[in-house]
Design a protein around this motif. Sequence first.
Motif, mmCIF file in Angstrom:
data_model
loop_
_atom_site.group_PDB
_atom_site.id
_atom_site.type_symbol
_atom_site.label_atom_id
_atom_site.label_comp_id
_atom_site.label_asym_id
_atom_site.label_seq_id
_atom_site.Cartn_x
_atom_site.Cartn_y
_atom_site.Cartn_z
ATOM 1 N N VAL A 1 0.921 -1.227 -0.007
ATOM 2 C CA VAL A 1 0.072 -0.008 -0.022
ATOM 3 C C VAL A 1 0.882 1.147 -0.018
ATOM 4 C CG1 VAL A 1 -1.704 1.575 1.254
ATOM 5 C CG2 VAL A 1 -1.990 -1.135 1.158
ATOM 6 N N ILE A 2 1.954 1.263 0.939
ATOM 7 C CA ILE A 2 2.695 2.288 0.921
ATOM 8 C C ILE A 2 3.431 2.557 -0.363
ATOM 9 C CG2 ILE A 2 4.886 3.539 2.091
ATOM 10 C CD1 ILE A 2 3.873 1.895 4.853
ATOM 11 N N ALA B 1 2.559 6.356 -7.217
ATOM 12 C CA ALA B 1 1.523 6.834 -8.341
ATOM 13 C C ALA B 1 0.439 7.685 -7.554
ATOM 14 C CB ALA B 1 0.674 5.184 -8.669
ATOM 15 N N ASP B 2 0.047 7.725 -6.470
ATOM 16 C CA ASP B 2 -0.945 8.317 -5.693
ATOM 17 C C ASP B 2 -0.491 8.708 -4.352
ATOM 18 O OD1 ASP B 2 -3.250 9.336 -4.851
ATOM 19 O OD2 ASP B 2 -4.592 7.679 -5.101
ATOM 20 N N ALA B 3 -0.031 9.938 -4.216
ATOM 21 C CA ALA B 3 0.264 10.381 -2.924
ATOM 22 C C ALA B 3 -0.616 10.497 -1.981
ATOM 23 C CB ALA B 3 1.390 11.774 -3.186
ATOM 24 N N SER B 4 -2.057 10.555 -2.403
ATOM 25 C CA SER B 4 -3.332 10.757 -1.486
ATOM 26 C C SER B 4 -3.267 9.642 -0.531
ATOM 27 C CB SER B 4 -4.410 11.200 -1.959
ATOM 28 O OG SER B 4 -4.869 9.878 -2.937
ATOM 29 N N ILE B 5 -2.851 8.357 -1.121
ATOM 30 C CA ILE B 5 -2.787 7.196 -0.309
ATOM 31 C C ILE B 5 -2.168 7.365 1.016
ATOM 32 C CG2 ILE B 5 -2.194 4.779 -0.106
ATOM 33 C CD1 ILE B 5 -2.753 4.589 -3.143
ATOM 34 N N LEU B 6 -0.993 8.126 0.919
ATOM 35 C CA LEU B 6 0.013 8.375 2.075
ATOM 36 C C LEU B 6 -0.669 9.118 3.252
ATOM 37 C CD1 LEU B 6 3.135 9.246 -0.016
ATOM 38 C CD2 LEU B 6 2.580 7.034 1.038
ATOM 39 N N GLU B 7 -1.841 9.694 3.029
ATOM 40 C CA GLU B 7 -2.461 10.670 3.848
ATOM 41 C C GLU B 7 -3.424 9.454 5.017
ATOM 42 O OE1 GLU B 7 -4.671 13.572 1.780
ATOM 43 O OE2 GLU B 7 -2.765 14.110 1.113
ATOM 44 N N LEU B 8 -3.621 8.400 4.285
ATOM 45 C CA LEU B 8 -4.522 7.534 5.249
ATOM 46 C C LEU B 8 -3.712 6.459 6.031
ATOM 47 C CD1 LEU B 8 -6.946 6.736 1.923
ATOM 48 C CD2 LEU B 8 -7.302 8.261 3.826
ATOM 49 N N ILE B 9 -2.375 6.454 5.994
ATOM 50 C CA ILE B 9 -1.531 5.405 6.435
ATOM 51 C C ILE B 9 -1.766 5.425 8.129
ATOM 52 C CG2 ILE B 9 0.827 4.577 6.689
ATOM 53 C CD1 ILE B 9 -0.577 3.986 3.835
ATOM 54 N N ALA B 10 -1.590 6.820 8.647
ATOM 55 C CA ALA B 10 -1.546 6.720 9.962
ATOM 56 C C ALA B 10 -2.894 5.918 10.631
ATOM 57 C CB ALA B 10 -1.615 8.371 10.290
ATOM 58 N N ASN B 11 -4.136 6.205 9.651
ATOM 59 C CA ASN B 11 -5.292 5.596 10.369
ATOM 60 C C ASN B 11 -5.652 4.563 9.455
ATOM 61 O OD1 ASN B 11 -5.330 7.163 12.724
ATOM 62 N ND2 ASN B 11 -5.807 8.856 11.269
ATOM 63 N N TYR B 12 -4.822 3.807 8.805
ATOM 64 C CA TYR B 12 -5.453 2.749 7.842
ATOM 65 C C TYR B 12 -6.183 1.807 8.012
ATOM 66 C CZ TYR B 12 -2.205 -1.098 9.777
ATOM 67 O OH TYR B 12 -1.733 -1.871 10.747
ATOM 68 N N ARG B 13 -6.533 1.529 9.317
ATOM 69 C CA ARG B 13 -7.356 0.364 9.640
ATOM 70 C C ARG B 13 -8.912 0.904 9.336
ATOM 71 N NH1 ARG B 13 -3.565 -0.544 13.149
ATOM 72 N NH2 ARG B 13 -2.766 -2.593 13.536
#
Length: 345
Positions: free
Chosen positions: A183-184, A190-202
């Motif tokens: 995921v990281i 390809a999509d840096a907006s995914i990185l904003e979700l990592i801290a609360n990925y669950r």
Amino acid sequence: MKKLTLSGTTTRSEIYIGRGLLAEVSARCLEVFSPSRVHIVTDSTVAPLYLEQVQAQFDLPTSVTIIPAGEEHKRLSTVEQIYHDLLAAGMTRKDLIIALGGGVTGDITGFAAATFLRGVSLCQIPTTLLAQVDSSVGGKTGVDLPEGKNLVGAFYQPRLVLIDPDVLNTLPESILIDGMAEVIKYGYIADASILELIANYRTHLEEIIYACVKIKCDVVSQDEHDTGLRMILNFGHTIGHAAEKLGGYTDLTHGQAVAVGMVAAMQLSNAMGAPSDLLPALMEHLKQVGLPMELTYDREQIFHTLLSDKKKFGGTVNFILVRTPGTAEIVPIDMQTLHQFILKL
Ligand code: NAD
Ligand code: GLY
């Protein structure tokens, strides 16, 4: 429910993502296929959890192969067992094979489906995060040989992929975390907006899976057979594979190996002009999910293991670099430069 389509050169996959989809397997399959029988392949861990729920939905004759769980069973003898079961069940080319499980089940079953009677329709139902964001989509199938991983295989697209994030509820924490490495990876390539979700990925799993599968579909639709763009999916995998192999595939999981490989690839990106804040940002994302960062193996051994990797060609290795989050570059690096870089890691 969300839907994505992968359009390859001659193939097409429909991919559904949604909670509760496991209760709709038969209905979704019969929209796409017209089989007389269905054969389900699953593993010994997933079978007691989800097999009955899937099998009971079909009004058609069904048969099952339960393979032992674990990468060590991703081998030709397991595929041969599946062929025998398919023949015993009277499966024909018009019928349907379902892979219900993680990446190991998906890769083995995909290869069996690609080769049995020269190709039988395939539906993938991935049950690990790694399989949901990566291995079930894109058509890479295969098995390991004693000499190395994934050395025998075929490109064979599943016409249908059914991704139900609810099945991740039974996944052990460590296996979920393993999938977060991929995921990281998608966030950086390809999509840096995914990185904003990592801290609360669950709490964002469904959104994350959709974003990752969308990237995989876009990339594979442009380069189904891995001759160019698809290589960006290997960010962190070149050194990661070498570390995984050096650890005998037991010291490091695949996700852990990709994590340390991404750190090394980011160091190389830095050396080639990436802004210096990218490396600490990547390390913070890995820390947030509990993935390792440190390459502990001897650097000479890493280099020599990497040399034997199947992705080397000629005197250069195609390295995936990230100089802007969300954008990957494929950069050929000559062996001497790579050797010097690895020694300095
Ligand atoms: P896996 O299939 O071995 O699954 C990990 C473990 O989780 C297994 O013990 C499995 O039984 C268990 N499990 C699966 N789903 C579960 C659930 N919902 N609840 C509880 N337990 C569950 O491993 P993986 O990490 O999914 O996949 C790794 C494999 O994928 C490797 O062989 C790798 O080479 C392959 N892979 C393939 C591709 C591709 O493009 N084809 C891409 C990446 C990785
Ligand atoms: N997992 C890398 C690929 O599918 O190409």
